[in-house]
Scaffold this motif. Structure first.
Motif, PDB file in Angstrom:
ATOM      1  N   GLY A 187      88.035  52.174 -28.879  1.00 43.88           N
ATOM      2  CA  GLY A 187      87.180  51.917 -27.737  1.00 43.88           C
ATOM      3  C   GLY A 187      85.700  51.877 -28.030  1.00 43.88           C
ATOM      4  N   VAL A 188      85.327  51.659 -29.291  1.00 41.70           N
ATOM      5  CA  VAL A 188      83.907  51.695 -29.656  1.00 41.70           C
ATOM      6  C   VAL A 188      83.481  50.448 -30.435  1.00 41.70           C
ATOM      7  N   GLY A 189      84.229  49.391 -30.328  1.00 42.15           N
ATOM      8  CA  GLY A 189      83.866  48.169 -31.018  1.00 42.15           C
ATOM      9  C   GLY A 189      84.217  48.209 -32.491  1.00 42.15           C
ATOM     10  N   GLU A 190      83.403  47.550 -33.285  1.00 40.05           N
ATOM     11  CA  GLU A 190      83.646  47.409 -34.710  1.00 40.05           C
ATOM     12  C   GLU A 190      82.652  48.238 -35.515  1.00 40.05           C
ATOM     13  N   PRO A 191      82.988  48.545 -36.784  1.00 38.92           N
ATOM     14  CA  PRO A 191      82.027  49.256 -37.638  1.00 38.92           C
ATOM     15  C   PRO A 191      80.714  48.484 -37.747  1.00 38.92           C
ATOM     16  N   LEU A 192      79.624  49.219 -37.790  1.00 39.29           N
ATOM     17  CA  LEU A 192      78.292  48.631 -37.934  1.00 39.29           C
ATOM     18  C   LEU A 192      77.549  49.404 -39.020  1.00 39.29           C
ATOM     19  N   LEU A 193      77.664  48.926 -40.228  1.00 37.57           N
ATOM     20  CA  LEU A 193      77.044  49.555 -41.394  1.00 37.57           C
ATOM     21  C   LEU A 193      76.526  48.462 -42.334  1.00 37.57           C
ATOM     22  N   PRO A 194      75.215  48.471 -42.611  1.00 38.45           N
ATOM     23  CA  PRO A 194      74.185  49.380 -42.105  1.00 38.45           C
ATOM     24  C   PRO A 194      73.782  49.018 -40.673  1.00 38.45           C
ATOM     25  N   PHE A 195      72.924  49.845 -40.074  1.00 40.72           N
ATOM     26  CA  PHE A 195      72.501  49.641 -38.698  1.00 40.72           C
ATOM     27  C   PHE A 195      71.036  50.043 -38.536  1.00 40.72           C
ATOM     28  N   PRO A 196      70.376  49.566 -37.488  1.00 33.07           N
ATOM     29  CA  PRO A 196      69.021  50.040 -37.183  1.00 33.07           C
ATOM     30  C   PRO A 196      69.105  51.340 -36.392  1.00 33.07           C
ATOM     31  N   VAL A 197      68.188  52.252 -36.622  1.00 39.71           N
ATOM     32  CA  VAL A 197      68.124  53.452 -35.785  1.00 39.71           C
ATOM     33  C   VAL A 197      67.621  53.085 -34.398  1.00 39.71           C
ATOM     34  N   LEU A 198      66.580  52.258 -34.339  1.00 46.47           N
ATOM     35  CA  LEU A 198      66.038  51.794 -33.065  1.00 46.47           C
ATOM     36  C   LEU A 198      66.538  50.378 -32.805  1.00 46.47           C
ATOM     37  N   GLU A 199      67.289  50.216 -31.747  1.00 44.25           N
ATOM     38  CA  GLU A 199      67.851  48.913 -31.413  1.00 44.25           C
ATOM     39  C   GLU A 199      66.902  48.171 -30.482  1.00 44.25           C
ATOM     40  N   ASP A 200      66.709  46.892 -30.723  1.00 42.31           N
ATOM     41  CA  ASP A 200      65.940  46.072 -29.786  1.00 42.31           C
ATOM     42  C   ASP A 200      66.789  45.807 -28.555  1.00 42.31           C
ATOM     43  N   GLY A 201      66.159  45.825 -27.396  1.00 41.73           N
ATOM     44  CA  GLY A 201      66.895  45.579 -26.162  1.00 41.73           C
ATOM     45  C   GLY A 201      66.060  45.954 -24.965  1.00 41.73           C
ATOM     46  N   PRO A 202      66.582  45.742 -23.760  1.00 39.59           N
ATOM     47  CA  PRO A 202      65.848  46.078 -22.543  1.00 39.59           C
ATOM     48  C   PRO A 202      65.520  47.566 -22.510  1.00 39.59           C
ATOM     49  N   PRO A 203      64.324  47.936 -22.027  1.00 43.91           N
ATOM     50  CA  PRO A 203      63.976  49.358 -21.917  1.00 43.91           C
ATOM     51  C   PRO A 203      65.043  50.121 -21.139  1.00 43.91           C
ATOM     52  N   GLY A 204      65.433  51.250 -21.657  1.00 47.55           N
ATOM     53  CA  GLY A 204      66.433  52.076 -20.989  1.00 47.55           C
ATOM     54  C   GLY A 204      67.857  51.717 -21.324  1.00 47.55           C
ATOM     55  N   ASN A 205      68.068  50.582 -21.999  1.00 41.33           N
ATOM     56  CA  ASN A 205      69.431  50.182 -22.314  1.00 41.33           C
ATOM     57  C   ASN A 205      69.690  50.078 -23.813  1.00 41.33           C
ATOM     58  N   ALA A 206      68.636  50.114 -24.614  1.00 45.61           N
ATOM     59  CA  ALA A 206      68.782  49.978 -26.057  1.00 45.61           C
ATOM     60  C   ALA A 206      69.240  51.297 -26.667  1.00 45.61           C
ATOM     61  N   TRP A 207      70.028  51.185 -27.725  1.00 47.94           N
ATOM     62  CA  TRP A 207      70.524  52.377 -28.403  1.00 47.94           C
ATOM     63  C   TRP A 207      69.497  52.936 -29.389  1.00 47.94           C
ATOM     64  N   ILE A 208      69.471  54.244 -29.483  1.00 48.13           N
ATOM     65  CA  ILE A 208      68.770  54.947 -30.552  1.00 48.13           C
ATOM     66  C   ILE A 208      69.874  55.608 -31.362  1.00 48.13           C
ATOM     67  N   ARG A 209      70.227  54.977 -32.464  1.00 49.90           N
ATOM     68  CA  ARG A 209      71.411  55.374 -33.237  1.00 49.90           C
ATOM     69  C   ARG A 209      71.032  56.495 -34.209  1.00 49.90           C
ATOM     70  N   TRP A 210      71.054  57.706 -33.673  1.00 53.19           N
ATOM     71  CA  TRP A 210      70.586  58.832 -34.474  1.00 53.19           C
ATOM     72  C   TRP A 210      71.726  59.787 -34.832  1.00 53.19           C
ATOM     73  N   ALA A 211      71.682  60.284 -36.049  1.00 57.39           N
ATOM     74  CA  ALA A 211      72.556  61.375 -36.491  1.00 57.39           C
ATOM     75  C   ALA A 211      71.816  62.143 -37.577  1.00 57.39           C
TER      76      ALA A 211
END
Length: 300
Positions: A187-211
């Motif tokens: 239920g989470v789509g496909e693997p995304l490696l490598p990835f951006p930490v800050l995703e471009d997108g509409p304010p409030g809807n973009a992912w911040i892919r942090w771990a």
């Protein structure tokens, strides 16, 4: 520690209604009939809970629903699923649980920093390395650490992102970062490696892919300094939460990272008394009760 304003009490009468739904699954998602029944009950008998969750999630990106602690574990799981349906469709992303809920019984046999481990767990969102991370993550406390540790930690991703220096921001937007593996997930789509930490997108809807594990993955060593800068900014926003039996923490993963403090000394703690925390995810549903409330408010 947890301020009372974050806690949304679930009345025993509502819990009794929600507990009537079992934990039947349609694949990796809670059965549609159960989701529909729970959402209908929330609209008719759970208005205070729905409005409370909507308030807290809109302001802070997270909330704690306080379920009746006297309920047995199985009924707490059912009630928690019903409350989670206030924001969307509950599902599991990792195999190995009790259907919807994945149990994390703490013990020395677990990897120290993992779910169910004894050491501190760095701030992170769940599944940052896939194309569709879970919109919401939830944690249900069935048994707190008898040694007094294992507090949940929550931090504001957006507040930290605002403070990033321009040079760091440019690098964090590049798809050059690695974290773990993305295998056998649902239920989470496909693997995304490598990835951006800050995703471009509409304010409030973009992912911040942090771990926090980004800092220790050898594939990121060339960019460690910028990761350390962001980790420091995020840590400055963190607050600890002492979860009680029956507490259900719901966090919007686009806004909030979560982690854990170390558990207390486990010497002499029997396995049957160890900290027991469960997790489940939820997929955003615009028609879910909490989002209906927020939409009506914005239109008023």
């Amino acid at each position: 520690m947890t301020h009372p304003r974050y806690r949304v009490p679930v009345a025993p009468s509502l819990a009794t209604v929600l507990a009537e739904n079992d934990l039947a699954m349609d694949g990796h998602s809670w059965a549609v009939s159960c989701v529909d029944s729970a959402q209908a009950s929330l609209r008719t008998a759970g208005a205070a809970v729905v409005h409370g969750l909507a308030d807290r999630l809109a302001l802070d990106g997270w909330a704690i629903a306080a379920l009746p602690a006297e309920l047995p574990d199985e009924l707490l799981r059912r009630v928690a699923a019903g409350v989670l349906a206030a924001v969307g469709t509950p599902f599991f992303s990792i195999d190995g649980g009790r259907g919807l809920w994945l149990d994390g019984l703490s013990g020395p046999e677990r990897a120290p920093h993992s779910f169910g481990g004894l050491a501190a767990q760095a701030l992170h969102i769940d599944a940052p390395n896939v194309t569709a991370p879970p919109d919401y993550t939830s944690l249900l406390m069935l048994r707190p650490d008898p040694a007094g540790g294992g507090h949940s930690v929550l931090a504001d991703l957006r507040a930290a992102a605002v403070l990033i220096a321009d040079d760091d921001r440019e690098l964090l937007r590049r798809p050059v970062f690695f974290e773990g593996r993305a295998e056998r997930l649902h239920g989470v789509g496909e693997p995304l490696l490598p990835f951006p930490v800050l995703e471009d997108g509409p304010p409030g809807n973009a992912w911040i892919r942090w771990a926090g594990k980004l800092l220790t993955d050898e594939r990121n060593m060339a960019h460690r300094l910028v990761l350390e800068h962001f980790a420091s900014l995020l840590g400055d926003t963190a607050q600890r939460v002492r979860m009680r039996r029956g507490d259900l923490l719901i966090a919007d993963q686009r806004r909030v990272a979560h982690g854990r403090t170390a558990l207390g000394r486990q010497d002499g703690v029997a396995p049957s008394a160890r900290r027991l925390l469960c997790q489940a995810k939820a997929r955003f549903d615009a028609a879910a009760p909490a989002h209906q409330v927020l939409r009506l408010r914005s239109a008023a």
